[in-house]
Design a protein around this motif. Structure first.
Motif, PDB file in Angstrom:
ATOM      1  N   UNK A   1      -9.168  24.641  -1.640  1.00  0.00           N
ATOM      2  CA  UNK A   1      -8.294  24.677  -2.877  1.00  0.00           C
ATOM      3  C   UNK A   1      -8.936  23.838  -3.893  1.00  0.00           C
ATOM      4  N   UNK A   2      -8.655  24.159  -5.082  1.00  0.00           N
ATOM      5  CA  UNK A   2      -9.022  23.697  -6.475  1.00  0.00           C
ATOM      6  C   UNK A   2      -8.216  22.287  -6.428  1.00  0.00           C
ATOM      7  N   UNK A   3      -8.707  21.083  -6.617  1.00  0.00           N
ATOM      8  CA  UNK A   3      -8.114  20.069  -6.539  1.00  0.00           C
ATOM      9  C   UNK A   3      -8.309  19.095  -7.895  1.00  0.00           C
ATOM     10  N   UNK A   4      -7.350  18.748  -8.889  1.00  0.00           N
ATOM     11  CA  UNK A   4      -7.428  18.115  -9.937  1.00  0.00           C
ATOM     12  C   UNK A   4      -7.770  16.492  -9.693  1.00  0.00           C
ATOM     13  N   UNK A   5      -8.620  16.185 -10.415  1.00  0.00           N
ATOM     14  CA  UNK A   5      -8.874  14.597 -10.699  1.00  0.00           C
ATOM     15  C   UNK A   5      -8.761  14.188 -11.761  1.00  0.00           C
ATOM     16  N   UNK A   6      -7.590  13.363 -12.081  1.00  0.00           N
ATOM     17  CA  UNK A   6      -7.266  13.133 -13.639  1.00  0.00           C
ATOM     18  C   UNK A   6      -8.277  12.162 -13.870  1.00  0.00           C
ATOM     19  N   UNK A   7      -8.338  11.689 -15.505  1.00  0.00           N
ATOM     20  CA  UNK A   7      -9.153  10.448 -15.496  1.00  0.00           C
ATOM     21  C   UNK A   7      -8.393   9.196 -15.674  1.00  0.00           C
ATOM     22  N   UNK A   8      -7.258   9.250 -15.122  1.00  0.00           N
ATOM     23  CA  UNK A   8      -6.435   8.131 -14.702  1.00  0.00           C
ATOM     24  C   UNK A   8      -6.325   7.909 -13.212  1.00  0.00           C
ATOM     25  N   UNK A   9      -6.967   8.688 -12.778  1.00  0.00           N
ATOM     26  CA  UNK A   9      -6.661   8.779 -11.123  1.00  0.00           C
ATOM     27  C   UNK A   9      -7.390   7.247 -10.716  1.00  0.00           C
ATOM     28  N   UNK A  10      -6.459   6.359  -9.799  1.00  0.00           N
ATOM     29  CA  UNK A  10      -6.585   5.253  -9.384  1.00  0.00           C
ATOM     30  C   UNK A  10      -7.018   5.112  -7.807  1.00  0.00           C
ATOM     31  N   UNK A  11      -6.991   6.106  -7.111  1.00  0.00           N
ATOM     32  CA  UNK A  11      -7.627   6.438  -5.772  1.00  0.00           C
ATOM     33  C   UNK A  11      -9.155   6.253  -5.589  1.00  0.00           C
ATOM     34  N   UNK A  12      -9.607   5.424  -4.938  1.00  0.00           N
ATOM     35  CA  UNK A  12     -11.272   5.454  -4.685  1.00  0.00           C
ATOM     36  C   UNK A  12     -11.683   6.265  -3.571  1.00  0.00           C
ATOM     37  N   UNK A  13     -12.150   7.305  -4.075  1.00  0.00           N
ATOM     38  CA  UNK A  13     -12.517   8.300  -3.307  1.00  0.00           C
ATOM     39  C   UNK A  13     -14.210   8.124  -2.796  1.00  0.00           C
ATOM     40  N   UNK A  14     -14.465   8.138  -1.719  1.00  0.00           N
ATOM     41  CA  UNK A  14     -15.941   8.362  -1.351  1.00  0.00           C
ATOM     42  C   UNK A  14     -16.293   9.684  -1.586  1.00  0.00           C
TER      43      UNK A  14
ATOM     44  N   UNK B   1      -2.333  12.229  -5.119  1.00  0.00           N
ATOM     45  CA  UNK B   1      -1.728  11.044  -6.069  1.00  0.00           C
ATOM     46  C   UNK B   1      -0.970  10.129  -5.062  1.00  0.00           C
ATOM     47  N   UNK B   2      -0.925   8.834  -5.589  1.00  0.00           N
ATOM     48  CA  UNK B   2       0.018   7.615  -4.797  1.00  0.00           C
ATOM     49  C   UNK B   2       1.423   8.398  -4.671  1.00  0.00           C
ATOM     50  N   UNK B   3       2.262   8.255  -3.613  1.00  0.00           N
ATOM     51  CA  UNK B   3       3.567   8.858  -3.548  1.00  0.00           C
ATOM     52  C   UNK B   3       4.418   8.484  -4.786  1.00  0.00           C
ATOM     53  N   UNK B   4       4.442   7.560  -5.056  1.00  0.00           N
ATOM     54  CA  UNK B   4       5.179   6.903  -6.318  1.00  0.00           C
ATOM     55  C   UNK B   4       4.964   7.733  -7.789  1.00  0.00           C
ATOM     56  N   UNK B   5       3.642   8.128  -7.718  1.00  0.00           N
ATOM     57  CA  UNK B   5       3.500   8.967  -8.886  1.00  0.00           C
ATOM     58  C   UNK B   5       3.957  10.545  -8.762  1.00  0.00           C
TER      59      UNK B   5
ATOM     60  N   UNK C   1      -7.700   7.951   1.281  1.00  0.00           N
ATOM     61  CA  UNK C   1      -7.609   6.780   1.204  1.00  0.00           C
ATOM     62  C   UNK C   1      -6.206   6.333   0.369  1.00  0.00           C
ATOM     63  N   UNK C   2      -5.727   5.207   0.477  1.00  0.00           N
ATOM     64  CA  UNK C   2      -4.384   4.606   0.033  1.00  0.00           C
ATOM     65  C   UNK C   2      -4.578   3.877  -1.525  1.00  0.00           C
ATOM     66  N   UNK C   3      -3.470   3.773  -2.311  1.00  0.00           N
ATOM     67  CA  UNK C   3      -3.311   3.088  -3.310  1.00  0.00           C
ATOM     68  C   UNK C   3      -2.820   2.068  -3.214  1.00  0.00           C
ATOM     69  N   UNK C   4      -3.469   0.630  -3.639  1.00  0.00           N
ATOM     70  CA  UNK C   4      -2.653  -0.708  -3.405  1.00  0.00           C
ATOM     71  C   UNK C   4      -2.131  -1.131  -4.672  1.00  0.00           C
ATOM     72  N   UNK C   5      -0.939  -1.684  -4.698  1.00  0.00           N
ATOM     73  CA  UNK C   5      -0.191  -2.387  -5.876  1.00  0.00           C
ATOM     74  C   UNK C   5      -0.370  -3.767  -5.667  1.00  0.00           C
TER      75      UNK C   5
ATOM     76  N   UNK D   1       0.988  -1.150  -0.004  1.00  0.00           N
ATOM     77  CA  UNK D   1       0.081  -0.138   0.067  1.00  0.00           C
ATOM     78  C   UNK D   1       0.891   1.356   0.073  1.00  0.00           C
ATOM     79  N   UNK D   2       0.455   2.305  -1.018  1.00  0.00           N
ATOM     80  CA  UNK D   2       1.190   3.413  -0.800  1.00  0.00           C
ATOM     81  C   UNK D   2       0.701   4.636  -0.050  1.00  0.00           C
ATOM     82  N   UNK D   3       1.623   5.282   0.209  1.00  0.00           N
ATOM     83  CA  UNK D   3       1.007   6.652   1.066  1.00  0.00           C
ATOM     84  C   UNK D   3       0.612   7.706  -0.199  1.00  0.00           C
TER      85      UNK D   3
END
Length: 243
Positions: free
Chosen positions: A103-116, A146-150, A168-172, A76-78
């Motif tokens: 703040x205005x926050x971008x939500x790119x189409x390739x976002x992989x974080x699951x937001x409620x 984004x996930x920290x690796x990105x 929420x965190x992204x899991x690989x 799991x990534x930070x």
């Protein structure tokens, strides 16, 4: 390795942010006769690539549609927020989702974080990719979570990032087509799981209802001669025969 796999190339897909080098190095040492081919694939396309047989296995960002796939969650990534270096959040060690509310926050189409519920206010556009969103953050048009690796992958000298502790965190995970679980795939699973060269790769598994240890307990113990051992408890000792 089976005869049908001799001379093959193991095709490994990976999504942006995943660095497969450490596993590739182990593979090269253990399976030197099967070269590994790396395929960089957008996160939105890797599942179809695996289903179509375009790769033997792939690192994916979870969750994914698992229909026809086997998946092993790995780590799991930070989650971090990417901001300009002169932004107020750059002075903090960690921020919360609530800190992004104004703040205005971008939500790119390739976002992989699951937001409620997506953080901050919706930005004026939805960038096609994370890379496009990073460019907009550099133009001070908004922030990006984004996930920290990105964040590391798209690092710029005029930007920085800070952990978002309650996001929420992204899991690989590692995925492959279930009906194409070859010996080479099993070999790579062993590499990813950190198995040693001599460890069992798990190609033959016990049924869920019966574990190997349970089967072994029911087998009668045998003596060195191959005959069933007789319990010694309660056996009467015999004296020496009279001469």
């Amino acid at each position: 390795m089976t005869d049908g796999e001799t001379g093959r190339v193991f095709r490994l897909a990976y999504v942006p942010g995943v660095t497969p080098a450490k596993w590739v190095n182990v593979w090269t040492e253990r399976v030197p006769d099967v070269p590994i081919s790396l395929l960089a694939v957008p996160a939105a396309e890797v599942v179809e690539l695996l289903r179509d047989g375009g790769a033997d296995a792939g690192f994916v960002r979870l969750p994914v549609d698992r229909d026809g796939l086997s998946v092993i969650p790995l780590y799991v990534e930070t989650t971090v927020v990417v901001v300009p270096k002169d932004h107020a959040m750059a002075a903090a060690e960690e921020v919360a989702v609530a800190d992004l509310a104004d703040d205005d926050v971008f939500h790119p189409l390739d976002d992989t974080i699951e937001w409620t519920a997506r953080p901050g206010r919706p930005a004026f556009t939805r960038p096609a990719t994370t890379a496009d969103a990073v460019e907009l953050v550099a133009a001070e048009s908004g922030l990006l979570v984004v996930p920290q690796s990105l964040a590391r992958l798209h690092h710029r000298r005029d930007l920085t990032y800070r952990p978002v502790g309650d996001a929420p965190q992204s899991q690989v995970g590692l995925a492959w087509r279930t009906d194409a679980t070859t010996d080479l795939v099993e070999d790579f699973i062993g590499v990813v799981r950190g198995r040693t060269v001599n460890s069992t790769r798990g190609r033959v598994t016990a049924s869920p209802a019966e574990k190997p240890a349970q089967r072994q307990e029911r087998k009668p113990a045998r003596s060195g001669s191959g005959r069933k051992a007789v319990p010694t408890t309660g056996r009467k000792k015999r004296g020496n025969r009279p001469r």
